[in-house]
Design a protein around this motif. Structure first.
Motif, PDB file in Angstrom:
ATOM      1  N   MET A  29       0.838  -1.199   0.000  1.00 58.68           N
ATOM      2  CA  MET A  29       0.000   0.000   0.000  1.00 58.68           C
ATOM      3  C   MET A  29       0.872   1.248   0.000  1.00 58.68           C
ATOM      4  O   MET A  29       1.906   1.283   0.651  1.00 58.68           O
ATOM      5  CB  MET A  29      -0.868   0.019   1.255  1.00 58.68           C
ATOM      6  CG  MET A  29      -1.974  -1.005   1.228  1.00 58.68           C
ATOM      7  SD  MET A  29      -3.391  -0.361   0.358  1.00 58.68           S
ATOM      8  CE  MET A  29      -4.399  -1.803   0.252  1.00 58.68           C
ATOM      9  N   THR A  30       0.395   2.235  -0.633  1.00 59.43           N
ATOM     10  CA  THR A  30       1.148   3.479  -0.624  1.00 59.43           C
ATOM     11  C   THR A  30       0.763   4.276   0.619  1.00 59.43           C
ATOM     12  O   THR A  30      -0.368   4.233   1.061  1.00 59.43           O
ATOM     13  CB  THR A  30       0.831   4.319  -1.866  1.00 59.43           C
ATOM     14  OG1 THR A  30      -0.585   4.370  -1.979  1.00 59.43           O
ATOM     15  CG2 THR A  30       1.404   3.706  -3.108  1.00 59.43           C
ATOM     16  N   PRO A  31       1.714   4.964   1.159  1.00 53.71           N
ATOM     17  CA  PRO A  31       1.392   5.772   2.339  1.00 53.71           C
ATOM     18  C   PRO A  31       0.566   6.983   1.930  1.00 53.71           C
ATOM     19  O   PRO A  31       0.664   7.480   0.823  1.00 53.71           O
ATOM     20  CB  PRO A  31       2.764   6.186   2.855  1.00 53.71           C
ATOM     21  CG  PRO A  31       3.651   6.137   1.664  1.00 53.71           C
ATOM     22  CD  PRO A  31       3.106   5.088   0.745  1.00 53.71           C
ATOM     23  N   HIS A  32      -0.268   7.448   2.843  1.00 56.55           N
ATOM     24  CA  HIS A  32      -1.092   8.623   2.552  1.00 56.55           C
ATOM     25  C   HIS A  32      -0.650   9.757   3.463  1.00 56.55           C
ATOM     26  O   HIS A  32      -0.879   9.707   4.652  1.00 56.55           O
ATOM     27  CB  HIS A  32      -2.562   8.332   2.815  1.00 56.55           C
ATOM     28  CG  HIS A  32      -3.034   7.132   2.075  1.00 56.55           C
ATOM     29  ND1 HIS A  32      -3.382   7.168   0.763  1.00 56.55           N
ATOM     30  CD2 HIS A  32      -3.181   5.857   2.462  1.00 56.55           C
ATOM     31  CE1 HIS A  32      -3.745   5.962   0.376  1.00 56.55           C
ATOM     32  NE2 HIS A  32      -3.624   5.150   1.386  1.00 56.55           N
ATOM     33  N   ASP A  43      -1.867  12.635   3.769  1.00 58.19           N
ATOM     34  CA  ASP A  43      -2.903  13.657   3.630  1.00 58.19           C
ATOM     35  C   ASP A  43      -2.860  14.653   4.766  1.00 58.19           C
ATOM     36  O   ASP A  43      -3.171  15.815   4.617  1.00 58.19           O
ATOM     37  CB  ASP A  43      -4.278  13.004   3.627  1.00 58.19           C
ATOM     38  CG  ASP A  43      -4.533  12.314   2.311  1.00 58.19           C
ATOM     39  OD1 ASP A  43      -5.531  11.629   2.197  1.00 58.19           O
ATOM     40  OD2 ASP A  43      -3.695  12.481   1.393  1.00 58.19           O
ATOM     41  N   GLU A  44      -2.482  14.126   5.927  1.00 56.71           N
ATOM     42  CA  GLU A  44      -2.549  14.962   7.121  1.00 56.71           C
ATOM     43  C   GLU A  44      -1.199  15.584   7.374  1.00 56.71           C
ATOM     44  O   GLU A  44      -0.174  14.959   7.118  1.00 56.71           O
ATOM     45  CB  GLU A  44      -2.905  14.084   8.307  1.00 56.71           C
ATOM     46  CG  GLU A  44      -3.937  14.693   9.176  1.00 56.71           C
ATOM     47  CD  GLU A  44      -4.074  13.860  10.428  1.00 56.71           C
ATOM     48  OE1 GLU A  44      -4.728  14.349  11.333  1.00 56.71           O
ATOM     49  OE2 GLU A  44      -3.518  12.762  10.493  1.00 56.71           O
ATOM     50  N   PRO A  45      -1.165  16.815   7.866  1.00 57.20           N
ATOM     51  CA  PRO A  45       0.132  17.365   8.220  1.00 57.20           C
ATOM     52  C   PRO A  45       0.740  16.532   9.340  1.00 57.20           C
ATOM     53  O   PRO A  45       0.037  15.893  10.108  1.00 57.20           O
ATOM     54  CB  PRO A  45      -0.193  18.779   8.703  1.00 57.20           C
ATOM     55  CG  PRO A  45      -1.643  18.784   8.988  1.00 57.20           C
ATOM     56  CD  PRO A  45      -2.254  17.736   8.129  1.00 57.20           C
ATOM     57  N   ARG A  49      -3.397  26.377  12.173  1.00 56.48           N
ATOM     58  CA  ARG A  49      -3.589  27.779  11.871  1.00 56.48           C
ATOM     59  C   ARG A  49      -4.974  28.266  12.307  1.00 56.48           C
ATOM     60  O   ARG A  49      -5.148  29.340  12.840  1.00 56.48           O
ATOM     61  CB  ARG A  49      -3.409  27.985  10.378  1.00 56.48           C
ATOM     62  CG  ARG A  49      -3.402  29.411   9.929  1.00 56.48           C
ATOM     63  CD  ARG A  49      -2.612  29.552   8.655  1.00 56.48           C
ATOM     64  NE  ARG A  49      -2.852  28.451   7.746  1.00 56.48           N
ATOM     65  CZ  ARG A  49      -3.765  28.496   6.791  1.00 56.48           C
ATOM     66  NH1 ARG A  49      -4.502  29.551   6.636  1.00 56.48           N
ATOM     67  NH2 ARG A  49      -3.921  27.486   5.984  1.00 56.48           N
ATOM     68  N   ARG A  50      -5.955  27.377  12.070  1.00 54.42           N
ATOM     69  CA  ARG A  50      -7.319  27.714  12.449  1.00 54.42           C
ATOM     70  C   ARG A  50      -7.391  28.071  13.911  1.00 54.42           C
ATOM     71  O   ARG A  50      -7.937  29.075  14.318  1.00 54.42           O
ATOM     72  CB  ARG A  50      -8.212  26.503  12.247  1.00 54.42           C
ATOM     73  CG  ARG A  50      -8.831  26.413  10.925  1.00 54.42           C
ATOM     74  CD  ARG A  50      -9.953  25.415  10.930  1.00 54.42           C
ATOM     75  NE  ARG A  50      -9.844  24.365  11.918  1.00 54.42           N
ATOM     76  CZ  ARG A  50      -9.293  23.189  11.690  1.00 54.42           C
ATOM     77  NH1 ARG A  50      -8.773  22.933  10.529  1.00 54.42           N
ATOM     78  NH2 ARG A  50      -9.274  22.278  12.611  1.00 54.42           N
ATOM     79  N   GLY A  77     -13.594  25.086  21.092  1.00 53.51           N
ATOM     80  CA  GLY A  77     -13.109  23.965  20.311  1.00 53.51           C
ATOM     81  C   GLY A  77     -14.080  22.787  20.287  1.00 53.51           C
ATOM     82  O   GLY A  77     -14.072  21.992  19.388  1.00 53.51           O
ATOM     83  N   THR A  78     -14.919  22.709  21.296  1.00 54.38           N
ATOM     84  CA  THR A  78     -15.783  21.543  21.354  1.00 54.38           C
ATOM     85  C   THR A  78     -17.161  21.874  20.803  1.00 54.38           C
ATOM     86  O   THR A  78     -17.648  22.974  20.951  1.00 54.38           O
ATOM     87  CB  THR A  78     -15.948  21.078  22.806  1.00 54.38           C
ATOM     88  OG1 THR A  78     -16.193  22.231  23.608  1.00 54.38           O
ATOM     89  CG2 THR A  78     -14.726  20.367  23.290  1.00 54.38           C
TER      90      THR A  78
END
Lengths: 483, 486
Positions: A1-4, A6-8, A25-26, A46-47
């Motif tokens: 499988m290729t790594p993803h 996607d997430e920082p 940043r948000r 945040g919640t």
């Protein structure tokens, strides 16, 4: 499988949570955009809070008078006239129901009933029964909201007091003051939002420890700061001898630059906390001596708080100081008075303890009221548990002791948002079990937060993979006492 | 249950990397031979043979994977035929050394094409396109989605303030699904037979049944799978993919709980009861965006003036205004989480200037509480306060005001509490308080007011609560308490 990818890149360990936050940043924008860094209501934002309606805060400040050791309800507010005829009779099993006792009295041959040696009288327009040990408190009873049905799960001092102050019996969670300070910030930039005062005049039979006002896993700028009596109210706050203010300012400016460099590199939240604390400490160099100075107070004020109030560090002086701090919009003042653990010689001990706190407590209420502070300040009085109806050790006509009793005890609240001249909850004729409206420690905490405009289920902090609350996963709002 | 064939099929994405590597290496060896003038022909042959065999194996595994039905047939077709062609060509390259340069070049080109289509199948189309990828900033955090909700509100509200239109599914749910789920569950690729891109498909569910039980998030896999532990096989989105934020999870929960409507909702607002959407709207920002809900409820007698004020939505002061006051040590904070109304506190102000009171003009509609305690405020400086139409509590204790100020403050229509302790107001001056329209509480301790003055005021305005600070202790009978101790 290729790594993803996607997430920082994230490291999900608590040490890096600040770094993660910083990278986010948000989150960063959310905290700074409004220009209200301290007033973040950080975790509230945040919640998710679907369906939760905002609560109008009634209390802007809290002063919590903690009676460490477990004051007896029998000699203060929970009047049990039927016991008078039962002196020495054994506590019926139908009342005790095999409930656990501490190791100190579990092996006692008998559990003889000890009625209060002190009389009760009705006071105020509400005709509320108050013990003769509290003649001054009795005069302000129309301002109090008595809760006679508080109960806890802990039977020994350390876990019980930790439970009350942090919502959990094991050490390590943030205290109520830290939660409030974290959730609401401070309107006063020059004083800590959570200040702790410990009375020096009480007997230190059970210890207090700094973790009771600790920040737990919250950033450390939210910990309680203890103000002491004497030359150095806050330890190490004053400049060292021969070191003038300008040097200090320069040094702190440079130190702050270094800390910021460190922070940029590592993003450790504790570096931020450290910077904030240095800045606060510098401002406190002028604000603390100013607020601690009671020499400008007129005699009439000292007379109100009682003779002890001229003796710095006593309970009465601390009450006066608490009023000064509240006047400066300090968010949470936690005041401790020890020495309520009367396993023996209770009549004598209670008389001494009550005398130490009675006038000053009532004086504080009157002082807050006439200054208009009581309308948005919540005053809380209470210990970590109550005491047993039976005597621990030998029972004599005028002498007895009482063991720890977590199943029911009395606390009171006064001021912002609670009913005045009101009694809530009821215990049985032995003040052993609750018969009406029980209030758990978590319920008390949920109610305190509610009065400050915070939903106890929304104020959370994520730590070690879990979102923690002051009330853990419990707590119901005590609607019956809200005004 | 997964069959053995399917299991082998799953190795396809792993196996394909063998031919890719080996074949490219074979081509690299050819270049090497040409440039360095060394003889590695044997090695080149071996590489092409090994690559060809590996390519064939990948094709086999790929075919098995395609049978699972998780992939869109059309997209698979292109990948399948280019892949097979690659395998075939690589055998030819091995076999015909004479045309090796031509064949090898063609193989590499086909390999690239097949690889690209394969990649699209795994990662979703557009994985490689530049600039189109959703970025962090466009996350569906409420900070972004809120203005959208409000925008619709205010459009409608301009004419009919009591009607609110919300299209929760379109505006809040779809963006989440789009960002997090479509890559595996839409037209291109339907893992587990599930598509989430239209209402019909969501209702239908996947191979293993429905995913949505309207009104019950716990029973809806669409929600419950999100909460499984990350290492659970069933956890969605799978390990390694972008995970939903807690805000997004909450939005899905809310949507399902409220009946999972796919339609636009039109509701008639009852003021004072903020709707759910309104509640979400005010959450993420310390100050909410404006909402033009101006229908005021009739104030029942038990509701305080303050509650009446707060029940009318207002536009919160913008961040620059708050920062402006912050710079002048004036703390301006919302009186309630998410409320547009604010309190202003001068407790930090070191050098008071009368001009600061004029500046309160900037929040004249929002200011409900003002605390000027201990500041050297003078009568004439209070003039700007008359613009504060919503001012409800005013703290003037220990300031330098006199009776003249009380005439000024009469203008305030909603003032309920007034703290005057420690000022120079007199018996004469306080009689004006009787004409204040809403005043309920006044603090007069340590003023020049006498008990006669208070009596007069009480007669003129019996409802007014007057705190004169005259409560004194009666000395307790100390003999009695000590008696029992002996």
């Amino acid at each position: 499988m290729t790594p993803h990818h996607d997430e920082p890149f994230r490291l999900h360990t608590p040490e890096f949570s600040g770094l993660n936050q910083q990278l986010d940043r948000r989150d960063f924008l959310k905290r700074t955009a409004s220009g209200l860094g301290a007033m973040a209501l950080g975790s509230l934002l945040g919640t998710p809070s679907f369906g939760a309606t905002p609560i109008l805060p009634k209390a802007k400040r809290v002063v919590y008078l903690f009676m460490a050791g477990g004051p007896s309800q029998f000699e203060t507010f929970d009047y049990k006239p039927k016991l008078q005829s039962m002196l020495g009779a054994a506590l019926p099993d139908s009342v005790r129901k095999g409930q656990r006792l501490t190791g100190m009295s579990a092996n006692q041959a008998s559990l003889p009933i000890a009625p209060s040696v002190y009389g009760f009288k009705q006071h105020g327009t509400t005709r509320t029964w108050v013990s003769e040990l509290l003649p001054y408190t009795a005069q302000v009873v129309d301002d109090l909201c008595l809760i006679k049905s508080v109960y806890t799960e802990q039977i020994n001092h350390d876990p019980a007091i930790t439970f009350f102050q942090t919502g959990h019996q094991l050490p390590g969670r943030p205290s109520i003051g830290s939660w409030v300070s974290y959730g609401l910030g401070s309107e006063n930039q020059n004083l800590p939002s959570f200040i702790v005062l410990v009375s020096k005049d009480a007997s230190k039979d059970q210890p207090l420890y700094a973790r009771l006002w600790g920040n737990g896993f919250l950033p450390s700028e939210y910990q309680g700061v203890q103000f002491r009596s004497g030359k150095d109210p806050v330890l190490f706050l004053n400049n060292p001898e021969g070191y003038d203010g300008n040097d200090r300012e320069q040094m702190l400016g440079y130190l702050s630059q270094l800390n910021r460099l460190q922070n940029d590199t590592w993003g450790d939240p504790e570096v931020n906390a450290r910077i904030a604390q240095y800045e606060m400490a510098y401002r406190m160099q002028t604000s603390v001596p100013e607020v601690m100075d009671t020499s400008q107070e007129p005699d009439e004020v000292f007379d109100l708080y009682g003779p002890g109030s001229r003796d710095k560090g006593s309970y009465a002086a601390n009450c006066l100081l608490a009023r000064k701090l509240l006047e400066k919009d300090v968010r949470f003042v936690q005041l401790y008075h020890q020495g309520w653990d009367h396993h023996g010689s209770l009549p004598k001990g209670m008389a001494k303890q009550c005398k130490q706190i009675d006038q000053a407590t009532a004086g504080l209420l009157i002082d807050l009221k006439r200054r208009g502070l009581l309308e948005d300040t919540l005053v809380v009085w209470g210990g970590e548990f109550g005491r047993t109806v039976y005597s621990q050790g030998k029972l004599a006509a005028n002498d007895y002791g009482r063991d720890h009793h977590p199943r029911c005890f009395t606390m009171w609240m006064a001021g912002a948002g609670v009913k005045s001249g009101f009694s809530y909850g009821q215990t049985d004729d032995f003040s052993y079990n609750i018969v009406k409206d029980p209030v758990h420690v978590h319920d008390f905490q949920a109610t305190l937060l509610h009065l400050m405009g915070v939903d106890h289920e929304q104020l959370t902090y994520k730590y070690q993979g879990r979102r923690f609350r002051l009330t853990d996963v419990h707590g119901k709002l005590v609607k019956g006492i809200l005004s | 249950m997964m069959t053995i064939a399917e299991y082998i099929g799953r190795f396809h994405p792993l196996l394909v990397h063998l031919p890719i590597g080996i074949l490219l290496f074979g081509f690299a060896l050819m270049l090497y031979q040409k440039v360095r003038k060394v003889d590695v022909t044997e090695a080149i042959s071996l590489a092409w043979l090994a690559g060809a065999v590996a390519a064939l194996l990948s094709c086999g595994a790929g075919w098995l994977l395609a049978q699972s039905g998780d992939y869109e047939a059309e997209a698979v077709q292109v990948h399948q035929w280019t892949g097979l062609a690659t395998a075939a060509l690589s055998f030819l390259t091995y076999a015909f050394a004479k045309y090796r340069w031509l064949l090898a070049s063609a193989t590499v080109i086909l390999l690239t094409v097949a690889g690209h289509y394969g990649g699209n199948l795994t990662h979703g189309e557009g994985y490689l396109s530049f600039g189109n990828r959703p970025t962090e900033a466009s996350d569906t955090t409420a900070a972004v989605l809120v203005p959208e909700v409000i925008k619709q509100d205010s459009l409608v509200a301009a004419n009919q303030p009591q009607v609110r239109r919300t299209f929760f599914y379109r505006d809040q749910v779809v963006p989440i699904l789009e960002k997090n789920c479509y890559s595996c569950h839409s037209a291109k690729k339907k893992k587990g037979g599930l598509r989430l891109d239209t209402e019909a498909f969501i209702q239908k569910g996947g191979k293993n049944g429905g995913v949505l039980v309207a009104g019950n998030p716990q029973k809806s896999k669409l929600f419950s799978y999100l909460l499984l532990p990350h290492d659970d096989e069933m956890h969605m989105p799978p390990k390694g993919k972008r995970q939903l934020t807690s805000q997004e999870v909450a939005i899905l929960h809310h949507w399902i709980k409220k009946g999972a409507s796919f339609k636009e909702e039109v509701e008639v607002l009852t003021p004072q009861q903020p709707t759910e959407v309104e509640a979400t709207a005010i959450l993420p920002l310390t100050f909410p965006m404006p909402s033009a809900d101006s229908a005021a409820p009739p104030a029942p007698t038990s509701v305080s003036v303050e509650q009446t004020i707060l029940s009318k939505a207002t536009q919160a002061p913008d961040a620059s205004t708050v920062a402006y006051f912050q710079q002048r040590q004036i703390t301006v904070v919302p009186v309630q989480q998410g409320a547009g109304y604010v309190s202003a506190n001068f407790v930090n102000v070191k050098s008071y200037q009368p001009a600061l009171l004029t500046e309160l003009e900037r929040v004249k509609n929002q200011l409900v509480r003002l605390r000027l305690t201990n500041q050297p405020v003078r009568d004439e400086e209070l003039k700007p306060l008359s613009a504060l139409t919503n001012l409800n509590r005013l703290n003037l204790e220990n300031t330098q005001i006199t009776d003249a100020a009380l005439a000024e403050l009469k203008q305030l229509p909603k003032l309920e509490q007034l703290n005057l302790y420690g000022t120079a107001v007199t018996d004469e001056g306080i009689q004006q308080l009787a004409t204040y329209p809403q005043l309920k509480v006044v603090y007069l301790w340590k003023t020049k007011v006498t008990s006669q003055g208070i009596e007069r005021l009480k007669r003129a305005k019996p409802t007014l609560k007057i705190e004169d600070g005259q409560q004194r202790f009666t000395l307790p009978d100390t003999n009695k308490t000590t008696k029992t101790q002996s």
